[in-house]
Design a protein around this motif. Structure first.
Motif, short mmCIF file in Angstrom:
data_model
loop_
_atom_site.label_atom_id
_atom_site.label_comp_id
_atom_site.label_asym_id
_atom_site.label_seq_id
_atom_site.Cartn_x
_atom_site.Cartn_y
_atom_site.Cartn_z
N LEU A 37 -9.58 44.23 34.04
CA LEU A 37 -9.37 43.25 32.81
C LEU A 37 -10.23 42.38 32.65
O LEU A 37 -10.71 41.76 34.04
N SER A 41 -10.57 37.24 29.25
CA SER A 41 -9.50 37.39 28.25
C SER A 41 -8.22 36.95 28.86
O SER A 41 -7.31 36.39 28.38
N TYR A 70 -2.00 39.08 22.13
CA TYR A 70 -2.19 39.58 23.66
C TYR A 70 -1.68 41.10 23.88
O TYR A 70 -2.02 41.93 24.70
N SER A 72 -2.38 44.02 22.46
CA SER A 72 -2.99 45.10 22.67
C SER A 72 -4.22 44.83 23.56
O SER A 72 -4.77 45.93 24.07
N SER A 73 -4.48 43.98 24.11
CA SER A 73 -5.31 43.91 25.12
C SER A 73 -4.69 43.64 26.69
O SER A 73 -4.59 44.50 27.33
N THR A 77 -2.94 46.22 29.44
CA THR A 77 -3.40 46.47 30.80
C THR A 77 -2.29 46.15 31.88
O THR A 77 -2.28 46.56 32.65
#
Length: 83
Positions: A37, A41, A70, A72-73, A77
């Motif tokens: 990740l 971010s 957050y 979708s990212s 993760t």
């Protein structure tokens, strides 16, 4: 992540079982499972979700990873921790 997945991920990350998670604990959990990740971010999201600025996310603050921007990212993760 849905609410159940958020709870599961939180329990996995909360290594010392003190009811909150630090950026270091999140990073360590991801590294232990070889999940990559973007550190920038994660750091940005962590700081934005840490409402009281104490360097720890409570379960309630951590649940912010399931919301936009957050979801979708970082949230996607973190969901990989459950695989």
């Amino acid at each position: 992540m849905n609410a159940t997945q958020v709870d599961q991920a939180f329990r996995i990350i909360d290594a010392n079982k003190n009811g909150s998670v630090t950026l270091a604990e999140i990073t360590s959990a991801l590294e232990d499972r070889q999940i990559s990740l973007d550190a920038g971010s994660l750091d940005t999201a962590f700081r934005e979700l840490d409402k009281d600025g104490d360097g720890r996310l409570t379960r309630a603050e951590f649940s912010g990873f399931q919301m936009e921007p957050y979801k979708s990212s970082v949230g996607t993760t973190l969901a990989k921790l459950l695989a």
